[in-house]
Design a protein around this motif. Structure first.
Motif, PDB file in Angstrom:
ATOM      1  N   SER A   1       0.823  -1.216   0.000  1.00  0.00           N
ATOM      2  CA  SER A   1       0.000   0.000   0.000  1.00  0.00           C
ATOM      3  C   SER A   1       0.852   1.260   0.000  1.00  0.00           C
ATOM      4  O   SER A   1       0.660   2.173   0.813  1.00  0.00           O
ATOM      5  N   VAL A   2       1.834   1.283  -0.916  1.00  0.00           N
ATOM      6  CA  VAL A   2       2.711   2.449  -1.055  1.00  0.00           C
ATOM      7  C   VAL A   2       2.784   2.842  -2.527  1.00  0.00           C
ATOM      8  O   VAL A   2       2.310   2.122  -3.403  1.00  0.00           O
ATOM      9  N   SER A   3       3.416   3.984  -2.783  1.00  0.00           N
ATOM     10  CA  SER A   3       3.530   4.481  -4.153  1.00  0.00           C
ATOM     11  C   SER A   3       4.710   3.842  -4.886  1.00  0.00           C
ATOM     12  O   SER A   3       5.586   3.225  -4.284  1.00  0.00           O
ATOM     13  N   ASP A   4       4.728   4.032  -6.182  1.00  0.00           N
ATOM     14  CA  ASP A   4       5.825   3.564  -7.028  1.00  0.00           C
ATOM     15  C   ASP A   4       7.152   4.167  -6.573  1.00  0.00           C
ATOM     16  O   ASP A   4       8.167   3.469  -6.488  1.00  0.00           O
ATOM     17  N   ALA A   5       7.137   5.456  -6.245  1.00  0.00           N
ATOM     18  CA  ALA A   5       8.354   6.143  -5.813  1.00  0.00           C
ATOM     19  C   ALA A   5       8.912   5.525  -4.529  1.00  0.00           C
ATOM     20  O   ALA A   5      10.128   5.388  -4.374  1.00  0.00           O
ATOM     21  N   THR A   6       8.028   5.131  -3.622  1.00  0.00           N
ATOM     22  CA  THR A   6       8.471   4.524  -2.367  1.00  0.00           C
ATOM     23  C   THR A   6       9.136   3.177  -2.619  1.00  0.00           C
ATOM     24  O   THR A   6      10.199   2.887  -2.063  1.00  0.00           O
ATOM     25  N   VAL A   7       8.530   2.349  -3.464  1.00  0.00           N
ATOM     26  CA  VAL A   7       9.114   1.044  -3.781  1.00  0.00           C
ATOM     27  C   VAL A   7      10.477   1.226  -4.416  1.00  0.00           C
ATOM     28  O   VAL A   7      11.456   0.564  -4.044  1.00  0.00           O
ATOM     29  N   ARG A   8      10.592   2.149  -5.355  1.00  0.00           N
ATOM     30  CA  ARG A   8      11.877   2.394  -6.026  1.00  0.00           C
ATOM     31  C   ARG A   8      12.928   2.936  -5.045  1.00  0.00           C
ATOM     32  O   ARG A   8      14.104   2.606  -5.137  1.00  0.00           O
ATOM     33  N   ARG A   9      12.507   3.732  -4.070  1.00  0.00           N
ATOM     34  CA  ARG A   9      13.429   4.239  -3.050  1.00  0.00           C
ATOM     35  C   ARG A   9      13.932   3.094  -2.177  1.00  0.00           C
ATOM     36  O   ARG A   9      15.119   3.010  -1.862  1.00  0.00           O
ATOM     37  N   TRP A  10      13.027   2.187  -1.790  1.00  0.00           N
ATOM     38  CA  TRP A  10      13.436   1.030  -1.001  1.00  0.00           C
ATOM     39  C   TRP A  10      14.488   0.219  -1.753  1.00  0.00           C
ATOM     40  O   TRP A  10      15.450  -0.250  -1.166  1.00  0.00           O
ATOM     41  N   ILE A  11      14.285   0.050  -3.050  1.00  0.00           N
ATOM     42  CA  ILE A  11      15.239  -0.697  -3.877  1.00  0.00           C
ATOM     43  C   ILE A  11      16.561   0.049  -3.964  1.00  0.00           C
ATOM     44  O   ILE A  11      17.631  -0.524  -3.761  1.00  0.00           O
ATOM     45  N   ARG A  12      16.507   1.341  -4.243  1.00  0.00           N
ATOM     46  CA  ARG A  12      17.715   2.157  -4.397  1.00  0.00           C
ATOM     47  C   ARG A  12      18.546   2.185  -3.112  1.00  0.00           C
ATOM     48  O   ARG A  12      19.771   2.164  -3.149  1.00  0.00           O
ATOM     49  N   HIS A  13      17.880   2.192  -1.972  1.00  0.00           N
ATOM     50  CA  HIS A  13      18.582   2.241  -0.685  1.00  0.00           C
ATOM     51  C   HIS A  13      19.003   0.860  -0.188  1.00  0.00           C
ATOM     52  O   HIS A  13      19.584   0.744   0.889  1.00  0.00           O
ATOM     53  N   GLY A  14      18.700  -0.172  -0.955  1.00  0.00           N
ATOM     54  CA  GLY A  14      19.137  -1.515  -0.610  1.00  0.00           C
ATOM     55  C   GLY A  14      18.249  -2.258   0.375  1.00  0.00           C
ATOM     56  O   GLY A  14      18.637  -3.295   0.894  1.00  0.00           O
ATOM     57  N   HIS A  15      17.061  -1.745   0.629  1.00  0.00           N
ATOM     58  CA  HIS A  15      16.149  -2.418   1.551  1.00  0.00           C
ATOM     59  C   HIS A  15      15.522  -3.656   0.912  1.00  0.00           C
ATOM     60  O   HIS A  15      15.165  -4.599   1.616  1.00  0.00           O
ATOM     61  N   LEU A  16      15.347  -3.620  -0.396  1.00  0.00           N
ATOM     62  CA  LEU A  16      14.786  -4.756  -1.125  1.00  0.00           C
ATOM     63  C   LEU A  16      15.762  -5.205  -2.191  1.00  0.00           C
ATOM     64  O   LEU A  16      16.302  -4.384  -2.931  1.00  0.00           O
ATOM     65  N   ARG A  17      15.971  -6.506  -2.284  1.00  0.00           N
ATOM     66  CA  ARG A  17      16.828  -7.084  -3.312  1.00  0.00           C
ATOM     67  C   ARG A  17      15.951  -7.325  -4.549  1.00  0.00           C
ATOM     68  O   ARG A  17      14.814  -7.783  -4.424  1.00  0.00           O
ATOM     69  N   VAL A  18      16.463  -7.005  -5.712  1.00  0.00           N
ATOM     70  CA  VAL A  18      15.702  -7.200  -6.949  1.00  0.00           C
ATOM     71  C   VAL A  18      16.335  -8.282  -7.802  1.00  0.00           C
ATOM     72  O   VAL A  18      17.527  -8.546  -7.724  1.00  0.00           O
ATOM     73  N   TYR A  19      15.512  -8.887  -8.601  1.00  0.00           N
ATOM     74  CA  TYR A  19      15.930  -9.884  -9.577  1.00  0.00           C
ATOM     75  C   TYR A  19      15.557  -9.322 -10.937  1.00  0.00           C
ATOM     76  O   TYR A  19      14.421  -8.892 -11.145  1.00  0.00           O
TER      77      TYR A  19
END
Length: 84
Positions: A43-61
């Motif tokens: 329940s967050v925005s696209d910008a928030t998800v991308r920030r989590w990824i950029r800051h290393g909170h979420l690992r992406v494949y």
């Protein structure tokens, strides 16, 4: 003349073990979510998800231009970030 070294192919488990980052478990992901699914689940925005990824909170494949997030990583991050 250079010598040629032939190595045995790594198993998925061995590849997952060597891919451990940020002290997280590196098990093979069971359920990968698109960014849109992550947005809906958290329940967050696209910008928030991308920030989590950029800051290393979420690992992406990544597969080409497609980006996926392991649902287990998302749940772990959300549990750790909630302050009651």
């Amino acid at each position: 003349m250079a010598s040629i070294v032939i190595r045995k192919p790594r198993t998925i488990e061995a590849a997952a073990e060597s891919a451990c980052t940020n002290g997280r478990s590196s098990a093979v992901p069971e359920m990968l979510l698109t960014l849109r699914q992550v947005m809906a689940f958290a329940s967050v925005s696209d910008a928030t998800v991308r920030r989590w990824i950029r800051h290393g909170h979420l690992r992406v494949y990544r597969a080409g231009r497609q980006v996926r997030v392991d649902k287990a990583d998302l749940v772990s991050f959300m549990r750790g970030s909630i302050q009651l």
